[in-house]
Design a protein around this motif. Sequence first.
Motif, PDB file in Angstrom:
ATOM      1  N   ALA A  74       0.825  -1.217   0.000  1.00  0.00           N
ATOM      2  CA  ALA A  74       0.000   0.000   0.000  1.00  0.00           C
ATOM      3  C   ALA A  74       0.857   1.264   0.000  1.00  0.00           C
ATOM      4  CB  ALA A  74      -0.930  -0.005   1.207  1.00  0.00           C
ATOM      5  N   GLU A  75       1.879   1.302   0.838  1.00  0.00           N
ATOM      6  CA  GLU A  75       2.735   2.486   0.896  1.00  0.00           C
ATOM      7  C   GLU A  75       3.518   2.641  -0.402  1.00  0.00           C
ATOM      8  OE1 GLU A  75       6.478   4.242   3.440  1.00  0.00           O
ATOM      9  OE2 GLU A  75       5.247   2.667   4.314  1.00  0.00           O
ATOM     10  N   GLY A  76       3.972   1.538  -0.963  1.00  0.00           N
ATOM     11  CA  GLY A  76       4.718   1.577  -2.214  1.00  0.00           C
ATOM     12  C   GLY A  76       3.873   2.071  -3.367  1.00  0.00           C
ATOM     13  N   ARG A  77       2.569   1.694  -3.376  1.00  0.00           N
ATOM     14  CA  ARG A  77       1.681   2.169  -4.443  1.00  0.00           C
ATOM     15  C   ARG A  77       1.544   3.678  -4.414  1.00  0.00           C
ATOM     16  NH1 ARG A  77      -2.966  -1.285  -3.205  1.00  0.00           N
ATOM     17  NH2 ARG A  77      -1.602  -2.847  -2.347  1.00  0.00           N
ATOM     18  N   TRP A  78       1.462   4.269  -3.217  1.00  0.00           N
ATOM     19  CA  TRP A  78       1.374   5.722  -3.129  1.00  0.00           C
ATOM     20  C   TRP A  78       2.668   6.360  -3.606  1.00  0.00           C
ATOM     21  CZ3 TRP A  78      -2.767   8.281  -3.319  1.00  0.00           C
ATOM     22  CH2 TRP A  78      -3.939   7.792  -2.766  1.00  0.00           C
ATOM     23  N   ASN A  79       3.796   5.714  -3.336  1.00  0.00           N
ATOM     24  CA  ASN A  79       5.072   6.222  -3.852  1.00  0.00           C
ATOM     25  C   ASN A  79       5.087   6.179  -5.373  1.00  0.00           C
ATOM     26  OD1 ASN A  79       6.082   6.684  -1.295  1.00  0.00           O
ATOM     27  ND2 ASN A  79       7.184   4.745  -1.198  1.00  0.00           N
ATOM     28  N   VAL A  80       4.556   5.097  -5.945  1.00  0.00           N
ATOM     29  CA  VAL A  80       4.514   4.969  -7.405  1.00  0.00           C
ATOM     30  C   VAL A  80       3.602   6.039  -8.005  1.00  0.00           C
ATOM     31  CG1 VAL A  80       3.796   3.485  -9.315  1.00  0.00           C
ATOM     32  CG2 VAL A  80       5.085   2.516  -7.415  1.00  0.00           C
ATOM     33  N   VAL A  81       2.445   6.261  -7.392  1.00  0.00           N
ATOM     34  CA  VAL A  81       1.515   7.279  -7.887  1.00  0.00           C
ATOM     35  C   VAL A  81       2.153   8.660  -7.834  1.00  0.00           C
ATOM     36  CG1 VAL A  81      -0.661   8.459  -7.387  1.00  0.00           C
ATOM     37  CG2 VAL A  81      -0.570   5.973  -7.379  1.00  0.00           C
ATOM     38  N   SER A  82       2.827   8.972  -6.739  1.00  0.00           N
ATOM     39  CA  SER A  82       3.476  10.289  -6.635  1.00  0.00           C
ATOM     40  C   SER A  82       4.630  10.405  -7.624  1.00  0.00           C
ATOM     41  CB  SER A  82       3.957  10.548  -5.209  1.00  0.00           C
ATOM     42  OG  SER A  82       4.973   9.653  -4.856  1.00  0.00           O
ATOM     43  N   MET A  83       5.341   9.316  -7.870  1.00  0.00           N
ATOM     44  CA  MET A  83       6.425   9.339  -8.856  1.00  0.00           C
ATOM     45  C   MET A  83       5.877   9.570 -10.263  1.00  0.00           C
ATOM     46  SD  MET A  83       9.660   8.966  -9.239  1.00  0.00           S
ATOM     47  CE  MET A  83      10.955   8.310 -10.218  1.00  0.00           C
ATOM     48  N   ILE A  84       4.792   8.881 -10.618  1.00  0.00           N
ATOM     49  CA  ILE A  84       4.172   9.061 -11.934  1.00  0.00           C
ATOM     50  C   ILE A  84       3.685  10.503 -12.096  1.00  0.00           C
ATOM     51  CG2 ILE A  84       2.185   8.412 -13.361  1.00  0.00           C
ATOM     52  CD1 ILE A  84       2.548   5.549 -12.272  1.00  0.00           C
ATOM     53  N   PHE A  85       3.063  11.044 -11.054  1.00  0.00           N
ATOM     54  CA  PHE A  85       2.598  12.424 -11.096  1.00  0.00           C
ATOM     55  C   PHE A  85       3.760  13.385 -11.311  1.00  0.00           C
ATOM     56  CE2 PHE A  85       1.516  16.413  -8.891  1.00  0.00           C
ATOM     57  CZ  PHE A  85       0.427  16.788  -9.664  1.00  0.00           C
ATOM     58  N   THR A  86       4.856  13.169 -10.604  1.00  0.00           N
ATOM     59  CA  THR A  86       6.032  14.022 -10.750  1.00  0.00           C
ATOM     60  C   THR A  86       6.601  13.941 -12.157  1.00  0.00           C
ATOM     61  OG1 THR A  86       6.547  13.725  -8.409  1.00  0.00           O
ATOM     62  CG2 THR A  86       8.342  14.479  -9.834  1.00  0.00           C
TER      63      THR A  86
END
Length: 111
Positions: A74-86
Amino acid sequence: MAHQDNHAAHAVGFKDYLTGFILSVILTVIPFMLVMHPEVLGLSRGATLITVVLFGLVQVLVHLVYFLHMKTDAEGRWNVVSMIFTVLIIAFVVGLSVWIMWSMHYHMMIN
């Protein structure tokens, strides 16, 4: 009990960092040797370029997973989403800036 859990989490983290480091070294040394000694495999310049780029992309993935912890929990998915957004925001800013500069150059040329 909490001390053991903390120690186990630290050992797993160190194991991940060590695995990532070893993979990074391997993914750096192989393309370096291909460029420094092209006669070993006899690859053309284009094939060597493609191989180096592919090794670089794999190394980016290794860094994302092992050092930036972009995993499927779950925490990693939020990191991936924020990375994609960036990445999207940076791509928009750079892409639109290049488009604006090209457009200004095209429209301001003296014929």
